[in-house]
Design a protein around this motif. Structure first.
Motif, PDB file in Angstrom:
ATOM      1  N   PRO A 104     -65.834 -30.233   9.715  1.00 22.59           N
ATOM      2  CA  PRO A 104     -66.546 -31.233  10.516  1.00 22.59           C
ATOM      3  C   PRO A 104     -68.063 -31.093  10.419  1.00 22.59           C
ATOM      4  O   PRO A 104     -68.612 -30.022  10.655  1.00 22.59           O
ATOM      5  CB  PRO A 104     -66.069 -30.953  11.942  1.00 22.59           C
ATOM      6  N   GLY A 105     -68.720 -32.194  10.085  1.00 25.49           N
ATOM      7  CA  GLY A 105     -70.172 -32.215  10.040  1.00 25.49           C
ATOM      8  C   GLY A 105     -70.795 -31.503   8.862  1.00 25.49           C
ATOM      9  O   GLY A 105     -72.030 -31.458   8.754  1.00 25.49           O
ATOM     10  N   ALA A 106     -69.988 -30.936   7.977  1.00 21.73           N
ATOM     11  CA  ALA A 106     -70.542 -30.170   6.858  1.00 21.73           C
ATOM     12  C   ALA A 106     -71.279 -31.079   5.889  1.00 21.73           C
ATOM     13  O   ALA A 106     -70.852 -32.199   5.594  1.00 21.73           O
ATOM     14  CB  ALA A 106     -69.433 -29.420   6.117  1.00 21.73           C
ATOM     15  N   HIS A 107     -72.424 -30.595   5.390  1.00 16.14           N
ATOM     16  CA  HIS A 107     -73.219 -31.301   4.393  1.00 16.14           C
ATOM     17  C   HIS A 107     -73.002 -30.647   3.025  1.00 16.14           C
ATOM     18  O   HIS A 107     -72.667 -29.461   2.937  1.00 16.14           O
ATOM     19  CB  HIS A 107     -74.705 -31.241   4.737  1.00 16.14           C
ATOM     20  N   GLY A 108     -73.223 -31.404   1.974  1.00 17.88           N
ATOM     21  CA  GLY A 108     -73.172 -30.871   0.629  1.00 17.88           C
ATOM     22  C   GLY A 108     -74.202 -31.545  -0.253  1.00 17.88           C
ATOM     23  O   GLY A 108     -74.658 -32.656   0.043  1.00 17.88           O
ATOM     24  N   ARG A 109     -74.592 -30.872  -1.305  1.00 16.45           N
ATOM     25  CA  ARG A 109     -75.438 -31.429  -2.353  1.00 16.45           C
ATOM     26  C   ARG A 109     -74.764 -31.063  -3.669  1.00 16.45           C
ATOM     27  O   ARG A 109     -74.769 -29.894  -4.078  1.00 16.45           O
ATOM     28  CB  ARG A 109     -76.858 -30.858  -2.305  1.00 16.45           C
ATOM     29  N   VAL A 110     -74.167 -32.064  -4.325  1.00 15.25           N
ATOM     30  CA  VAL A 110     -73.349 -31.804  -5.500  1.00 15.25           C
ATOM     31  C   VAL A 110     -73.748 -32.760  -6.614  1.00 15.25           C
ATOM     32  O   VAL A 110     -73.875 -33.970  -6.392  1.00 15.25           O
ATOM     33  CB  VAL A 110     -71.844 -31.984  -5.173  1.00 15.25           C
ATOM     34  N   THR A 111     -73.929 -32.219  -7.819  1.00 14.36           N
ATOM     35  CA  THR A 111     -74.258 -33.040  -8.980  1.00 14.36           C
ATOM     36  C   THR A 111     -72.973 -33.532  -9.630  1.00 14.36           C
ATOM     37  O   THR A 111     -72.135 -32.734 -10.063  1.00 14.36           O
ATOM     38  CB  THR A 111     -75.088 -32.236  -9.998  1.00 14.36           C
ATOM     39  N   ILE A 112     -72.826 -34.858  -9.679  1.00 10.99           N
ATOM     40  CA  ILE A 112     -71.649 -35.499 -10.274  1.00 10.99           C
ATOM     41  C   ILE A 112     -72.148 -36.579 -11.223  1.00 10.99           C
ATOM     42  O   ILE A 112     -72.962 -37.417 -10.839  1.00 10.99           O
ATOM     43  CB  ILE A 112     -70.734 -36.111  -9.197  1.00 10.99           C
TER      44      ILE A 112
END
Length: 394
Positions: free
Chosen positions: A278-286
């Protein structure tokens, strides 16, 4: 401080953040996504976390080069309230999706109550190799004020148990409390160092909107130190910890060289990380584009979304070049090592670089250094970090 997570242009290792939103009680200073519930269905939550992890990994399939897993961080909330079986299942599933670095760091946040420390051995068996303890203070009055459910004796016992159970541990302290004395803080910090094992997180008390402290502070029920005294607390903190071989590598984090939090360095160096829960953020290169990902914040909403759709994603959108460069600058300036302008250019191109005249002015005023293409905040600059960042980005 070596960059353990790769150089630009390589298949850099990634981090995984796992959010557990539940606490036994809500601390009055806390504005994190944490909630108190009478009952938690641990089996349902384990299944949901694994489902979202599978979805996150599937989103990254087909990318050039294998992504290796450098770290896992169980944050909260109070992750030490998790069933150790759930922790183990998430670790095992993550390792299945991404080959782990040989020295993968797996951190779990914990409170120093006997109920939670009693599970330390089980967490270690599940694969956790680093624990971060929310001690916050060694003074009885301060612990009561901060709403903590442990006393100083329990805190130190938990630290000692962590030292016996895990290869690495850290704990948190809060300073600039109402009516706190500078010399007493020096003594408290020195006492804490007798139990530290290479890493301490030391935060200034801030009054955040939406917290119980925010209401009490507005009503005048307590006062926090003014800006000048808060700066004095910061200076004492740097002095004491540097003298003990634990310099600040980030605004609020100190470590013996080599003992820095590898997971948090992924954030601050603006590398990729997956966030689930819940509420987790991510920064992912796709597909060659860095994306901002965010999960639904309310635990019940997140859980229902995962059960219906296999994930609780509320946002998954590309970041444009200027946003990437701004985020890279904001995160990088938190680090003592600073941020290379080459990283900003990599993210946003030439147009994203700060105005050289503004950098020169900050250097002249003693707020940053600029050497070898790297801009870094001085001690004075870290005290005014938000203003420095705003000036460079405006």
């Amino acid at each position: 401080m070596p960059d353990r997570i790769g150089q630009p242009g390589t298949a850099e290792p990634i981090g995984l953040y796992v959010h557990w939103p539940f606490c036994l009680s809500k601390c009055p200073y806390c504005d994190f996504n944490s909630h108190v519930r009478d009952r938690v269905d641990h089996a349902a939550w384990c299944a949901a976390l694994l489902s979202e992890l599978d979805h996150a990994a599937a989103r990254m399939q087909g990318e050039t080069g294998p992504r290796r897993l450098a770290s896992i961080f169980f944050g909260g909330g109070t992750p030490s309230l998790m069933d150790p079986g759930t922790v183990g299942a998430v670790i095992e599933r993550a390792r299945r999706h991404w080959p782990a670095e040989p020295d993968i760091e797996i951190t779990l946040e914990a409170n120093p109550t006997s109920a939670e420390t009693g599970n330390f051995a089980a967490f270690a068996e599940a694969g956790v190799n680093r624990v971060s303890l929310g001690v916050q203070s060694l003074r009885p009055g301060a612990l009561t004020f901060l709403g903590r459910q442990h006393d100083a004796g329990q805190a130190l016992a938990a630290v000692e148990m962590a030292a016996r159970t895990f290869p690495r541990h850290s704990f948190d302290l809060i300073y600039a409390r109402p009516e706190q004395d500078l010399e007493d803080w020096r003594a408290e910090l020195t006492e804490a160092l007798d139990h530290a094992n290479g890493h301490l997180s030391v935060y200034q008390l801030t009054i955040e909107p939406g917290t119980a402290f925010h209401t009490e502070h507005r009503l005048g029920r307590f006062k926090t130190p003014d800006e000048e005294k808060a700066a004095a607390f910061f200076d004492v903190t740097q002095e004491v910890l540097e003298a003990h071989g634990m310099p600040g590598y980030e605004v609020s984090n100190h470590a013996v060289p080599g003992q820095e939090s590898r997971h948090n360095l992924i954030y601050w160096r603006y590398r990729d990380y997956v966030g689930i829960g819940p509420g987790a953020h991510g920064r992912v290169t796709i597909g060659g584009t860095k994306r901002a990902q965010r999960r639904f914040r309310l635990p019940e909403k997140w859980l229902s979304q995962v059960q219906e759709n296999g994930h609780g994603t509320e946002e998954d959108s590309p970041l444009d070049a200027m946003d990437r460069a701004a985020e890279c600058l904001m995160m990088g300036l938190r680090l003592t090592e600073g941020v290379p302008l080459a990283r900003l250019e990599e993210e946003g191109g030439q147009e994203a670089l700060p105005d050289p005249a503004r950098i020169a002015r900050l250097v002249e005023e003693g707020y940053v250094t600029f050497d070898g293409g790297v801009i870094a905040c001085t001690t004075e600059g870290r005290l005014r970090l938000n203003s420095v960042i705003d000036f460079l980005l405006s």
